[in-house]
Design an enzyme around this catalytic site. Structure first.
Site, PDB file in Angstrom:
ATOM      1  N   THR A  63       0.767  -1.208  -0.087  1.00 49.41           N
ATOM      2  CA  THR A  63      -0.123  -0.116   0.033  1.00 49.41           C
ATOM      3  C   THR A  63       0.996   1.325  -0.165  1.00 49.41           C
ATOM      4  O   THR A  63       2.195   1.221   0.392  1.00 49.41           O
ATOM      5  CB  THR A  63      -0.933   0.312   1.239  1.00 49.41           C
ATOM      6  OG1 THR A  63      -0.167   0.293   2.376  1.00 49.41           O
ATOM      7  CG2 THR A  63      -1.603  -1.227   1.609  1.00 49.41           C
ATOM      8  N   ASP A  64       0.232   2.279  -0.411  1.00 49.97           N
ATOM      9  CA  ASP A  64       0.867   3.746  -0.215  1.00 49.97           C
ATOM     10  C   ASP A  64       1.157   4.054   1.295  1.00 49.97           C
ATOM     11  O   ASP A  64       0.421   3.200   2.093  1.00 49.97           O
ATOM     12  CB  ASP A  64       0.163   4.712  -0.963  1.00 49.97           C
ATOM     13  CG  ASP A  64       1.018   5.708  -1.352  1.00 49.97           C
ATOM     14  OD1 ASP A  64       2.031   6.149  -0.928  1.00 49.97           O
ATOM     15  OD2 ASP A  64       0.742   6.579  -2.577  1.00 49.97           O
ATOM     16  N   TRP A  65       2.019   4.957   1.839  1.00 53.71           N
ATOM     17  CA  TRP A  65       2.319   5.200   2.915  1.00 53.71           C
ATOM     18  C   TRP A  65       1.071   5.430   3.974  1.00 53.71           C
ATOM     19  O   TRP A  65       0.457   6.505   3.559  1.00 53.71           O
ATOM     20  CB  TRP A  65       3.311   6.187   3.130  1.00 53.71           C
ATOM     21  CG  TRP A  65       4.744   5.513   2.947  1.00 53.71           C
ATOM     22  CD1 TRP A  65       5.698   5.880   3.797  1.00 53.71           C
ATOM     23  CD2 TRP A  65       5.236   4.338   2.411  1.00 53.71           C
ATOM     24  NE1 TRP A  65       6.862   5.107   3.831  1.00 53.71           N
ATOM     25  CE2 TRP A  65       6.548   4.022   2.949  1.00 53.71           C
ATOM     26  CE3 TRP A  65       4.737   3.507   1.550  1.00 53.71           C
ATOM     27  CZ2 TRP A  65       7.368   3.079   2.250  1.00 53.71           C
ATOM     28  CZ3 TRP A  65       5.300   2.340   1.018  1.00 53.71           C
ATOM     29  CH2 TRP A  65       6.581   2.106   1.338  1.00 53.71           C
TER      30      TRP A  65
END
Length: 605
Positions: free
Chosen positions: A312-314
């Site tokens: 996932t993105d942060w």
């Protein structure tokens, strides 16, 4: 023998037997792991290095634990290196110390280091790092302006060599989103507005990083982003922030944004990062893509058959603080869920790793409560371990710190980066100047004559002096050269202002300054086009207008003086007005009415 101690053998750690197939080695290691060790694999977050290559203590500025706490206590083995190091050797020494720390743990699982782009002129803690000791190249938009897939693959190959020299084995890029909303702040790391070009160059980039068909110990694993395309942002706002969470498709072009990813899959990309945004008005669930089972399982896993790592993105799970200011989790569409419920939904969606998170204890609670089966952990753990084996980390996790300083930023690599900077510079306009100055009489302002009297802003006088005589005022000059940043609006927080957003119009005082100088002397304006600025008023006033996406003063002056050819072509349209931008459909490329300059425009000199 790599991260495991020399005494460790295939008897005590049978997964170290390199003669066995990778899948068999994965199963042997997985069977030996506790649930706590498995949980540590699921988290990839920012890490800092200590001074001059030492291990880092806790970082209060970014709220990060010490290196030791991450590896020993949290059992984490995936990290994104934050910050610019003074030398490659320092990064390599730190990396080796971190691997020694990992080797001291029960199973000795090596760490995997990733990074955001590190080869350009960009400084954004949420997107890219300054080059520091690495060779310096234009950002991806600049690579797109060269229209040269072979050059892009060569860049990837050089970056691969520089990354592996210091121990970086995962690239959190390329970004193949289509920059179809001119105001969007993330266009700079894309390959522009055209789906075909983005796919072609994204695939070349991946081949370079992943060592072509020879993925293995010499390769860097590429993580293409942001699936299924992060460009169609409502009002051009970015979903790092709540006001930009919606991705909209009024032109019905959801499928078009998948095209560059299809090229990435064909090129064998190993990892995928979904974006923060939530699709609105489509067949897919209206939640952020990292939570979105209809996208990650239905589209990515099932339709495309992707069996690599999905990270996932942060920061989808927990609220945080950045630069001391509150920064809520990007849990768009599921803001009401608890962090544990968000984590559960991400895993159910089909992701393998939580980017920007460091809370394995929360995952262990979900397992203990029976909400996540250990068998589900095993599905993702296999993918994550398989990548470590494929990269050769179990055989040789360490790097040669002395060699790193020789390889990274070598004269050859820097020369190739400089050549790419020159090749990307795009001349947009070049008017004939009627002047009594002999150096310019009755011809276009570019190329300017070597030895001309130059007035410069935004270029170090010591650099410009190699091309002409530097004078103190426009009135004394034969030619003025001004370097500008594309305009953007100031926002409330420090972090927001790393993401250049809002209006594309230059402020009145900037336009007045250009007009004042252009009235006194033939004037060249070079604009760093991290977004497609509204250049109409600049083109009307300045005698020549040039675009760049990361180029040194010397690279620019080489082109402006004719020492190097002008080759760059626009990777997007330049709109004619904000009204045209606001009326355009965010998901449709080339959709602003009557653009000032079209995609592919670029003059030769």
């Amino acid at each position: 023998m790599g991260p495991a101690s020399a005494e460790a053998s295939a008897e005590s750690r049978p997964w170290l037997d390199a003669s066995l197939p990778v899948d068999e080695r994965v199963e042997l290691l997985l069977a030996a792991m506790t649930v706590e060790e498995k949980a540590g694999l699921f988290f990839q977050t920012m890490i800092t290095m200590g001074e001059d290559g030492e291990l880092a203590e806790a970082d209060p500025v970014f709220g990060l634990p010490s290196n030791r706490e991450y590896v020993v206590e949290k059992r984490m083995t995936h990290f994104n290196l934050l910050g610019v190091a003074p030398t490659a050797g320092a990064i390599a020494r730190w990396h080796n110390k971190l691997q020694e720390l990992a080797a001291s743990t029960r199973l000795g699982i090596p760490v995997t280091i990733s990074t955001d782009p590190r080869h350009s002129f960009t400084e954004n803690p949420g997107a890219a790092m300054l080059a520091g000791p690495f060779s310096q190249w234009p950002d991806a938009l600049g690579l797109a302006a060269t229209r040269d897939a072979a050059l892009v693959e060569r860049f990837g190959d050089i970056a691969r060599q520089e990354y592996t020299a210091v121990g970086i084995r995962v690239a959190l890029h390329p970004q193949v989103d289509l920059a179809t909303e001119p105001r969007w702040s993330r266009a700079l790391q894309t390959f522009g507005e055209d789906a075909e070009l983005s796919g072609e160059l994204g695939a070349a980039y991946i081949r370079g990083f992943q060592n072509g068909e020879s993925f293995g110990p010499g390769a860097v694993s590429a993580m293409v982003k942001h699936f299924p395309g992060g460009g169609p942002q409502k009002d051009g706002e970015d979903p790092h922030f709540a006001y930009g969470r919606e991705q909209v498709y009024p032109g019905g072009q959801f499928e078009l944004h998948l095209k560059p990813f299809e090229a990435a899959f064909e090129a064998g990309v190993r990892q995928v990062m979904p974006y923060y945004g939530m699709p609105v008005g489509t067949e897919y669930e209206e939640v952020g893509f990292g939570f979105n089972k209809s996208v990650l399982t239905g589209l990515l896993r099932e339709r495309y058959g992707f069996d690599g790592i999905v990270c996932t993105d942060w920061g989808l799970v927990n609220d945080a603080a950045i630069f001391g200011q509150p920064f809520p989790a990007r849990a768009w569409g599921v803001e009401h869920l608890t962090p544990a419920e968000r984590m559960e939904k991400i895993l159910d969606a089909g992701a393998d790793q939580f980017g920007g998170e460091a809370c394995p204890e929360l995952l262990l609670e979900l397992v203990a409560d029976g909400r996540i089966a250990e068998e589900r952990l095993d599905v993702s753990a296999r993918r994550l371990l398989r990548e470590k084996f494929a990269l050769g980390l179990f055989e040789n996790a360490y790097v040669d710190a002395e060699a790193a300083d020789t390889i990274v930023g070598s004269a050859q690599f820097r020369a190739e980066g400089d050549a790419a900077q020159r090749a990307s510079i795009t001349v947009l306009s070049n008017r004939t100047v009627l002047s009594n100055r002999t150096v310019l009489s009755n011809r276009t302002v570019l190329p300017f004559a070597r030895g001309a009297k130059l007035y410069v802003e935004g270029i170090a006088p010591a650099i410009a002096a190699a091309y002409g005589e530097i004078v103190a005022s426009p009135a004394e000059a034969d030619v003025a050269i001004l370097r500008l940043q594309a305009p953007f609006e100031q926002r409330e927080t420090t972090f927001e202002n790393f993401f250049h957003a809002g209006s594309l119009e230059f402020p009145a005082d900037v336009l007045a300054r250009i007009a004042e100088i252009a009235a006194a002397v033939p004037t060249v304006v070079d604009v760093f086009l991290d977004r497609p600025a509204l250049l109409g008023p600049v083109v009307e006033t300045a005698h020549a207008v040039v675009g760049n996406w990361g180029a040194s003063g010397a690279a620019l002056l080489d082109v402006l003086s004719g020492a190097a050819p002008a080759q760059g072509k626009l990777p997007f349209d330049i709109p004619s007005s904000m009204a045209a931008v606001e009326a355009s459909r965010p998901d449709v490329p080339f959709d602003t009415a009557d653009p000032l300059f079209r995609f592919g425009h670029g003059l030769s000199l």
